[in-house]
Design a protein around this motif. Structure first.
Motif, PDB file in Angstrom:
ATOM      1  N   ALA A   1      10.745  13.368 -61.606  1.00  0.00           N
ATOM      2  CA  ALA A   1      12.117  13.036 -61.991  1.00  0.00           C
ATOM      3  C   ALA A   1      12.555  11.694 -61.427  1.00  0.00           C
ATOM      4  CB  ALA A   1      13.074  14.130 -61.529  1.00  0.00           C
ATOM      5  N   GLY A   2      11.871  11.201 -60.370  1.00  0.00           N
ATOM      6  CA  GLY A   2      12.236   9.913 -59.800  1.00  0.00           C
ATOM      7  C   GLY A   2      13.581   9.984 -59.122  1.00  0.00           C
ATOM      8  N   GLY A   3      14.385   8.950 -59.349  1.00  0.00           N
ATOM      9  CA  GLY A   3      15.692   8.897 -58.720  1.00  0.00           C
ATOM     10  C   GLY A   3      15.785   7.726 -57.774  1.00  0.00           C
ATOM     11  N   GLY A   4      16.956   7.066 -57.788  1.00  0.00           N
ATOM     12  CA  GLY A   4      17.155   5.924 -56.904  1.00  0.00           C
ATOM     13  C   GLY A   4      16.185   4.803 -57.209  1.00  0.00           C
ATOM     14  N   ARG A   5      15.589   4.239 -56.166  1.00  0.00           N
ATOM     15  CA  ARG A   5      14.668   3.129 -56.352  1.00  0.00           C
ATOM     16  C   ARG A   5      13.356   3.574 -57.001  1.00  0.00           C
ATOM     17  NH1 ARG A   5      16.785   1.707 -51.191  1.00  0.00           N
ATOM     18  NH2 ARG A   5      15.107   2.867 -50.198  1.00  0.00           N
ATOM     19  N   ALA A   6      13.107   4.887 -57.029  1.00  0.00           N
ATOM     20  CA  ALA A   6      11.869   5.386 -57.626  1.00  0.00           C
ATOM     21  C   ALA A   6      11.924   5.398 -59.145  1.00  0.00           C
ATOM     22  CB  ALA A   6      11.571   6.800 -57.112  1.00  0.00           C
TER      23      ALA A   6
ATOM     24  N   ALA B   1      24.123  26.352 -63.108  1.00  0.00           N
ATOM     25  CA  ALA B   1      24.850  26.241 -61.845  1.00  0.00           C
ATOM     26  C   ALA B   1      24.228  25.172 -60.957  1.00  0.00           C
ATOM     27  CB  ALA B   1      24.840  27.586 -61.121  1.00  0.00           C
ATOM     28  N   ASP B   2      25.057  24.579 -60.111  1.00  0.00           N
ATOM     29  CA  ASP B   2      24.605  23.493 -59.242  1.00  0.00           C
ATOM     30  C   ASP B   2      23.533  23.961 -58.272  1.00  0.00           C
ATOM     31  OD1 ASP B   2      24.348  21.177 -57.844  1.00  0.00           O
ATOM     32  OD2 ASP B   2      26.227  21.328 -56.763  1.00  0.00           O
ATOM     33  N   ASP B   3      23.643  25.193 -57.819  1.00  0.00           N
ATOM     34  CA  ASP B   3      22.696  25.685 -56.818  1.00  0.00           C
ATOM     35  C   ASP B   3      21.526  26.446 -57.435  1.00  0.00           C
ATOM     36  OD1 ASP B   3      24.189  27.769 -57.746  1.00  0.00           O
ATOM     37  OD2 ASP B   3      24.591  28.663 -55.777  1.00  0.00           O
ATOM     38  N   SER B   4      21.314  26.301 -58.759  1.00  0.00           N
ATOM     39  CA  SER B   4      20.230  27.029 -59.406  1.00  0.00           C
ATOM     40  C   SER B   4      18.879  26.505 -58.951  1.00  0.00           C
ATOM     41  CB  SER B   4      20.338  26.899 -60.936  1.00  0.00           C
ATOM     42  OG  SER B   4      19.202  27.475 -61.549  1.00  0.00           O
ATOM     43  N   PRO B   5      18.021  27.394 -58.442  1.00  0.00           N
ATOM     44  CA  PRO B   5      16.686  26.958 -57.996  1.00  0.00           C
ATOM     45  C   PRO B   5      15.634  27.066 -59.090  1.00  0.00           C
ATOM     46  CG  PRO B   5      17.038  29.217 -57.322  1.00  0.00           C
ATOM     47  CD  PRO B   5      18.259  28.815 -58.125  1.00  0.00           C
TER      48      PRO B   5
ATOM     49  N   ALA C   1      17.423  14.802 -64.359  1.00  0.00           N
ATOM     50  CA  ALA C   1      17.863  13.755 -63.436  1.00  0.00           C
ATOM     51  C   ALA C   1      17.687  14.209 -61.998  1.00  0.00           C
ATOM     52  CB  ALA C   1      19.325  13.394 -63.700  1.00  0.00           C
ATOM     53  N   HIS C   2      17.570  13.226 -61.126  1.00  0.00           N
ATOM     54  CA  HIS C   2      17.420  13.445 -59.693  1.00  0.00           C
ATOM     55  C   HIS C   2      18.807  13.432 -59.065  1.00  0.00           C
ATOM     56  CE1 HIS C   2      16.859  12.058 -55.517  1.00  0.00           C
ATOM     57  NE2 HIS C   2      15.735  12.738 -55.569  1.00  0.00           N
ATOM     58  N   ALA C   3      19.107  14.453 -58.293  1.00  0.00           N
ATOM     59  CA  ALA C   3      20.423  14.549 -57.654  1.00  0.00           C
ATOM     60  C   ALA C   3      20.250  14.778 -56.163  1.00  0.00           C
ATOM     61  CB  ALA C   3      21.240  15.691 -58.267  1.00  0.00           C
ATOM     62  N   GLY C   4      21.260  14.361 -55.397  1.00  0.00           N
ATOM     63  CA  GLY C   4      21.239  14.583 -53.957  1.00  0.00           C
ATOM     64  C   GLY C   4      20.470  13.510 -53.224  1.00  0.00           C
ATOM     65  N   GLY C   5      20.737  13.401 -51.932  1.00  0.00           N
ATOM     66  CA  GLY C   5      20.032  12.439 -51.101  1.00  0.00           C
ATOM     67  C   GLY C   5      18.713  12.984 -50.595  1.00  0.00           C
ATOM     68  N   PHE C   6      18.183  12.345 -49.571  1.00  0.00           N
ATOM     69  CA  PHE C   6      16.864  12.736 -49.061  1.00  0.00           C
ATOM     70  C   PHE C   6      16.873  14.165 -48.532  1.00  0.00           C
ATOM     71  CE2 PHE C   6      13.831  13.130 -45.555  1.00  0.00           C
ATOM     72  CZ  PHE C   6      12.657  12.783 -46.202  1.00  0.00           C
ATOM     73  N   ALA C   7      17.983  14.550 -47.903  1.00  0.00           N
ATOM     74  CA  ALA C   7      18.036  15.868 -47.278  1.00  0.00           C
ATOM     75  C   ALA C   7      18.159  16.998 -48.297  1.00  0.00           C
ATOM     76  CB  ALA C   7      19.204  15.927 -46.301  1.00  0.00           C
ATOM     77  N   ARG C   8      18.738  16.703 -49.456  1.00  0.00           N
ATOM     78  CA  ARG C   8      18.957  17.761 -50.460  1.00  0.00           C
ATOM     79  C   ARG C   8      18.526  17.266 -51.836  1.00  0.00           C
ATOM     80  NH1 ARG C   8      23.548  20.287 -53.221  1.00  0.00           N
ATOM     81  NH2 ARG C   8      23.201  22.531 -53.252  1.00  0.00           N
ATOM     82  N   SER C   9      17.363  16.700 -51.885  1.00  0.00           N
ATOM     83  CA  SER C   9      16.853  16.172 -53.148  1.00  0.00           C
ATOM     84  C   SER C   9      16.484  17.318 -54.078  1.00  0.00           C
ATOM     85  CB  SER C   9      15.620  15.301 -52.877  1.00  0.00           C
ATOM     86  OG  SER C   9      15.030  14.909 -54.087  1.00  0.00           O
ATOM     87  N   ARG C  10      16.869  17.212 -55.350  1.00  0.00           N
ATOM     88  CA  ARG C  10      16.560  18.259 -56.314  1.00  0.00           C
ATOM     89  C   ARG C  10      16.598  17.690 -57.729  1.00  0.00           C
ATOM     90  NH1 ARG C  10      21.689  18.200 -54.782  1.00  0.00           N
ATOM     91  NH2 ARG C  10      23.385  19.001 -56.081  1.00  0.00           N
ATOM     92  N   THR C  11      15.945  18.383 -58.637  1.00  0.00           N
ATOM     93  CA  THR C  11      15.923  18.004 -60.045  1.00  0.00           C
ATOM     94  C   THR C  11      16.812  18.967 -60.820  1.00  0.00           C
ATOM     95  OG1 THR C  11      13.665  17.158 -59.865  1.00  0.00           O
ATOM     96  CG2 THR C  11      14.482  17.642 -62.071  1.00  0.00           C
TER      97      THR C  11
END
Length: 397
Positions: free
Chosen positions: A146-151, A237-241, A186-196
């Motif tokens: 999914a990448g995200g940010g500079r990736a 949902a936002d917290d869907s795993p 899309a990639h969401a969250g920062g390094f600590a809570r990175s998720r697709t």
């Protein structure tokens, strides 16, 4: 496994084949791919109203027919025979199962009946060339694609109470230029809570730029999407795993449908070649009477029949909940299509290379599908890895 088809399945195949024979001949096909949409909207409407094709595998509660992935794959076999350009793959095979699996009840009630009726087309947008990885066809789906940010890829951020905003670029999106609804990974969250996560984006959203790309296979139109601070709605949902898991599960259906579609195309390519060699004469006799030609076509026939058996098993297994069986069938079907199309061009002679003849369209479908969903050796390698085929097993005495 019961290898025979039910009366309902035979009826789906027969009715669809009759409709496509009338509405998707060579002139209609060429006219459709040259339109801005890349398909014939009138044919898509007929497929939806007469056969319920977009909602074939959707529950009746949402306006669907209530069939399984097996019937969807059999329908794909018939569309593959005619290389029918339609939103079926992007809408019914890639997007609809994800909405059904991940969407909230209001989202399902709002979107699925319109998809089933054929009034809403959809497309899945996966960053880069990672569609096969996202679907767990050629590698494990860990979400890094999914990448995200500079990736790279697409970045999602929450904008207070106004929902989500997306920024990034996605290429090679099937039907991305014409779909009225986009499912964007899309990639969401920062390094600590990175998720697709998956997001719903309207096709006419402000800040969305869609450009149709020139594709090797004109019957599979693709687009490049640019998202510039585009408003989006989170799917589910936002917290869907379960996003990665459901993408993998969708990969089983996609592989089964694509394998059946490739088998239908290979069968048709072989059929047209056999017809040609029976009529084309050389040295005063039909070229199909030469032993070398017979042997070459016999080899193709065996390969197509083997691929058909694998595709049918994958369709049955996927429809019955068995996982990770489609990749190997897809590899075999794509290889059979490539062989049948290549031999078809060779045995048609010079005319097989021309735009006037449809033989080259089958070869481009084979090559294009390998680029999008393969290649064959990677499909097989990942299937072998999943089966632990090459692991050493030490025997202790």
């Amino acid at each position: 496994m019961d290898a025979s088809f039910t009366a309902e399945q035979d009826e789906i195949r027969r009715t669809l084949r009759e409709l496509l024979q009338k509405r998707c001949g060579s002139p209609e096909l060429r006219a459709a791919v040259d339109t801005p949409a890349g398909h014939d909207p009138a044919l898509w409407t007929a497929l939806a109203r007469q056969l319920g094709l977009p909602g074939l595998a959707l529950p009746e509660a949402y306006g669907g027919v209530g069939c399984s992935a097996t019937e969807l794959a059999l329908a794909a076999e018939e569309t593959g025979r005619f290389l029918a350009p339609s939103p079926l793959l992007a809408t019914a095979v890639l997007a609809a199962p994800l909405v059904l699996a991940l969407g909230t009840e209001p989202q399902r009630a709002r979107l699925l009946p319109r998809i089933a009726a054929g009034s809403l087309t959809a497309a899945l947008a996966v960053p880069g060339t990672a569609l096969t990885t996202a679907l767990t066809l050629t590698g494990p789906n860990g979400g890094e694609w999914a990448g995200g940010g500079r990736a790279g890829g697409v970045q999602a951020r929450q904008a207070g109470d106004s929902g989500w905003r997306l920024y990034g670029q996605v290429a090679q999106v099937l039907d991305g230029h014409s779909a009225e609804l986009l499912l964007v990974a899309a990639h969401a969250g920062g390094f600590a809570r990175s998720r697709t996560l998956l997001f719903l984006v309207a096709g006419d959203a402000a800040g969305l730029v869609r450009v149709r790309q020139t594709a090797l296979d004109a019957t599979r139109p693709q687009a490049r999407l640019e998202l510039r601070d585009v408003e989006a709605e989170l799917l589910g949902a936002d917290d869907s795993p379960h996003v990665l898991r459901e993408l993998s599960a969708t990969g089983d259906t996609v592989a089964a449908a694509l394998a059946a579609e490739a088998v239908g195309a290979a069968d048709r390519a072989l059929e047209r070649t056999v017809q040609h060699v029976k009529q084309r004469e050389q040295f005063g006799r039909a070229i199909g009477s030469f032993q070398a030609v017979k042997h070459r076509l016999a080899d193709v026939y065996v390969q197509v029949q083997a691929a058909k058996s694998a595709a049918y098993y994958a369709a049955w297994a996927t429809g019955n909940g068995e996982q990770r069986v489609g990749g190997l069938a897809l590899a075999q079907a794509l290889e059979a299509l490539r062989t049948a199309a290549a031999e078809g061009i060779q045995l048609h002679g010079g005319i097989g290379f021309t735009w006037e003849h449809e033989a080259h369209l089958y070869f481009k479908r084979a090559a294009g599908d390998e680029l999008l969903f393969g290649p064959v050796h990677r499909l097989r390698a990942y299937a072998a890895e999943g089966a632990r085929l090459f692991e050493s097993h030490e025997v202790t005495v």
